[in-house]
Structures are given as structure tokens and as C-alpha cells.
Design a protein around this motif. Structure first.
Motif, PDB file in Angstrom:
ATOM      1  N   LEU A  16      -3.580   7.252   7.337  1.00 39.61           N
ATOM      2  CA  LEU A  16      -2.584   6.189   7.499  1.00 39.61           C
ATOM      3  C   LEU A  16      -2.587   5.255   6.291  1.00 39.61           C
ATOM      4  CD1 LEU A  16      -3.032   5.441  11.294  1.00 39.61           C
ATOM      5  CD2 LEU A  16      -1.020   6.455  10.194  1.00 39.61           C
ATOM      6  N   LEU A  17      -3.771   4.954   5.758  1.00 40.12           N
ATOM      7  CA  LEU A  17      -3.851   4.123   4.551  1.00 40.12           C
ATOM      8  C   LEU A  17      -3.209   4.835   3.359  1.00 40.12           C
ATOM      9  CD1 LEU A  17      -7.462   2.698   4.876  1.00 40.12           C
ATOM     10  CD2 LEU A  17      -5.328   1.387   4.959  1.00 40.12           C
ATOM     11  N   GLN A  18      -3.471   6.116   3.227  1.00 40.77           N
ATOM     12  CA  GLN A  18      -2.890   6.888   2.124  1.00 40.77           C
ATOM     13  C   GLN A  18      -1.372   6.978   2.270  1.00 40.77           C
ATOM     14  OE1 GLN A  18      -5.285  10.421   2.615  1.00 40.77           O
ATOM     15  NE2 GLN A  18      -6.721   9.798   0.999  1.00 40.77           N
ATOM     16  N   ALA A  19      -0.896   7.162   3.498  1.00 42.50           N
ATOM     17  CA  ALA A  19       0.546   7.218   3.738  1.00 42.50           C
ATOM     18  C   ALA A  19       1.187   5.871   3.414  1.00 42.50           C
ATOM     19  CB  ALA A  19       0.830   7.612   5.190  1.00 42.50           C
ATOM     20  N   ARG A  20       0.528   4.784   3.804  1.00 42.34           N
ATOM     21  CA  ARG A  20       1.035   3.446   3.484  1.00 42.34           C
ATOM     22  C   ARG A  20       1.148   3.267   1.977  1.00 42.34           C
ATOM     23  NH1 ARG A  20      -0.511  -1.229   1.462  1.00 42.34           N
ATOM     24  NH2 ARG A  20       0.339  -3.152   2.294  1.00 42.34           N
ATOM     25  N   GLU A  21       0.112   3.683   1.268  1.00 41.80           N
ATOM     26  CA  GLU A  21       0.114   3.532  -0.187  1.00 41.80           C
ATOM     27  C   GLU A  21       1.221   4.373  -0.819  1.00 41.80           C
ATOM     28  OE1 GLU A  21      -0.773   1.659  -3.507  1.00 41.80           O
ATOM     29  OE2 GLU A  21      -1.579   1.168  -1.533  1.00 41.80           O
ATOM     30  N   ALA A  22       1.396   5.600  -0.332  1.00 41.53           N
ATOM     31  CA  ALA A  22       2.464   6.464  -0.849  1.00 41.53           C
ATOM     32  C   ALA A  22       3.830   5.833  -0.610  1.00 41.53           C
ATOM     33  CB  ALA A  22       2.386   7.844  -0.193  1.00 41.53           C
ATOM     34  N   LEU A  23       4.023   5.235   0.542  1.00 41.75           N
ATOM     35  CA  LEU A  23       5.284   4.580   0.869  1.00 41.75           C
ATOM     36  C   LEU A  23       5.503   3.332   0.016  1.00 41.75           C
ATOM     37  CD1 LEU A  23       7.632   4.889   2.877  1.00 41.75           C
ATOM     38  CD2 LEU A  23       6.368   3.415   4.434  1.00 41.75           C
ATOM     39  N   MET A  24       4.446   2.532  -0.137  1.00 41.16           N
ATOM     40  CA  MET A  24       4.569   1.291  -0.894  1.00 41.16           C
ATOM     41  C   MET A  24       4.865   1.529  -2.370  1.00 41.16           C
ATOM     42  SD  MET A  24       4.647  -1.190   1.119  1.00 41.16           S
ATOM     43  CE  MET A  24       4.654  -2.468  -0.135  1.00 41.16           C
ATOM     44  N   GLN A  25       4.511   2.680  -2.905  1.00 37.62           N
ATOM     45  CA  GLN A  25       4.829   2.980  -4.301  1.00 37.62           C
ATOM     46  C   GLN A  25       6.334   2.976  -4.542  1.00 37.62           C
ATOM     47  OE1 GLN A  25       2.895   6.558  -5.642  1.00 37.62           O
ATOM     48  NE2 GLN A  25       0.865   5.802  -5.094  1.00 37.62           N
ATOM     49  N   HIS A  26       7.105   3.207  -3.485  1.00 39.12           N
ATOM     50  CA  HIS A  26       8.561   3.189  -3.605  1.00 39.12           C
ATOM     51  C   HIS A  26       9.129   1.769  -3.473  1.00 39.12           C
ATOM     52  CE1 HIS A  26       8.897   7.554  -3.541  1.00 39.12           C
ATOM     53  NE2 HIS A  26       7.898   7.514  -2.680  1.00 39.12           N
ATOM     54  N   TYR A  27       8.395   0.904  -2.791  1.00 38.12           N
ATOM     55  CA  TYR A  27       8.879  -0.456  -2.542  1.00 38.12           C
ATOM     56  C   TYR A  27       8.351  -1.464  -3.561  1.00 38.12           C
ATOM     57  CZ  TYR A  27      10.462   1.368   1.923  1.00 38.12           C
ATOM     58  OH  TYR A  27      11.101   2.098   2.885  1.00 38.12           O
ATOM     59  N   ARG A  28       7.116  -1.270  -4.008  1.00 36.94           N
ATOM     60  CA  ARG A  28       6.472  -2.245  -4.896  1.00 36.94           C
ATOM     61  C   ARG A  28       7.283  -2.587  -6.142  1.00 36.94           C
ATOM     62  NH1 ARG A  28       1.282   0.096  -3.937  1.00 36.94           N
ATOM     63  NH2 ARG A  28       0.474  -1.177  -2.264  1.00 36.94           N
ATOM     64  N   PRO A  29       7.851  -1.614  -6.845  1.00 35.89           N
ATOM     65  CA  PRO A  29       8.608  -1.986  -8.048  1.00 35.89           C
ATOM     66  C   PRO A  29       9.728  -2.982  -7.756  1.00 35.89           C
ATOM     67  CG  PRO A  29       8.217   0.373  -8.015  1.00 35.89           C
ATOM     68  CD  PRO A  29       7.764  -0.159  -6.675  1.00 35.89           C
ATOM     69  N   ARG A  30      10.379  -2.823  -6.626  1.00 31.11           N
ATOM     70  CA  ARG A  30      11.453  -3.749  -6.235  1.00 31.11           C
ATOM     71  C   ARG A  30      10.903  -5.155  -5.994  1.00 31.11           C
ATOM     72  NH1 ARG A  30      12.860   1.315  -4.749  1.00 31.11           N
ATOM     73  NH2 ARG A  30      15.065   1.841  -4.594  1.00 31.11           N
TER      74      ARG A  30
END
Length: 160
Positions: A16-30
Motif C-alpha cells: 500500500l505504501l509503494q502504491a501510494r508512492e507510485a500514485l503520488m509521482q503523478h500528482y507531486r509535480p502539479r
């Protein structure tokens, strides 16, 4: 030769932590382009849903940020003009946090980009699988807590 593990299940908390990190890589730049951290965005998302403001304890719970960390985050956000803190008129021991007009405009502006990202996610997973993921996560969050009940049994095992 790899060691065998006594576990028969995959490490779900780690996944779940790894999935969160993978997802956040798409949001963080914004978020970064607008000078926001992940935690600041979570605070703003909560405040956007509570126009009248939120007591700091409730804000910490809803944004999943520990109280001491939230104090520092709010201080930085207040300094940059994103939030206002004030004593509650009902209880002077409580602090109420409100998003400023500029913060709300920032959230509204960012929401367009964030919603595009959710549409991309739905396109990648499929809308039905995304809804299934939401339902599974909701179910996971409603699991009863066994921490208090299991603690004596765990302590007894350790004593042996």
C-alpha cells in the motif's frame, strides 16, 4: 540461496505504501509547481470541504498528519498566506483553521489538473476497477482494530 520466509502472504502494508508512492509521482509535480508539499495539499483538501474551518485536532485526523507535524505545517502555511488560525469562539482551548481566499482559489485551480489525473487513472485501470479499488480500500479502513486485544497475547508470546 534466498531465505525462505515464514509468511504466506505478501506484505500488504508495504504494498500500500509503494502504491501510494507510485500514485503520488503523478500528482507531486502539479503540487510542487505551486509550492505545495503532499501534506499541505492534504490540509487544503480537508479545508476545502469545510468552509467554516476545522479544529486542529479534527484536521490532523482527517489529513492523517500527526499533531506536532501539523503545527509546523500550519505555521508555514500561515506564513505563506494559505491558512488563518484563530481561537474558537466556543472553546478558547481550541484553534480553528480556515483556508484563505487565495488558498481556495489555488485548490480550485489545481483541482482541474488533479481531476485530469484521476481521469487518466480511470483510463488506465478502467472505471469499474477504479470503483472496485475505492470499495476495497473503504472496506479495509473499516476493519475492526485488534491492537488492544492482541497486545496481551503478543506480550505473553514474547515472554516465552
Amino acid at each position: 540461496m534466498p531465505r525462505t520466509t515464514p509468511f504466506s502472504h505478501r506484505n500488504l502494508p508495504l504494498l500500500l505504501l509503494q502504491a501510494r508512492e507510485a500514485l503520488m509521482q503523478h500528482y507531486r509535480p502539479r503540487l510542487r509547481v505551486r509550492g505545495l508539499s503532499d501534506q499541505q495539499w492534504r490540509v487544503l483538501r480537508v479545508l476545502r470541504e469545510h468552509a467554516g474551518g476545522v479544529e486542529t485536532g479534527r484536521l490532523a485526523e482527517q489529513a492523517y498528519i500527526l499533531g506536532p507535524s501539523l503545527t509546523g505545517i500550519l505555521a508555514r502555511m500561515e506564513k505563506s498566506g494559505l491558512v488563518r488560525r484563530e481561537r474558537s469562539s466556543d472553546d478558547a482551548r481550541c484553534t480553528l483553521v480556515r483556508a484563505t481566499a487565495s488558498a481556495l482559489a489555488l485548490v480550485d485551480d489545481l483541482s482541474v489538473s488533479i481531476e485530469d489525473q484521476y481521469r487518466d487513472l480511470a483510463g488506465h485501470l478502467g472505471q469499474a476497477r477504479l470503483e472496485q479499488l475505492y470499495a476495497l480500500l473503504d472496506d479495509l479502513m473499516t476493519l475492526p482494530s485488534h491492537a488492544a486485544a492482541d497486545a496481551p497475547a503478543e506480550a505473553e508470546l514474547l515472554e516465552r
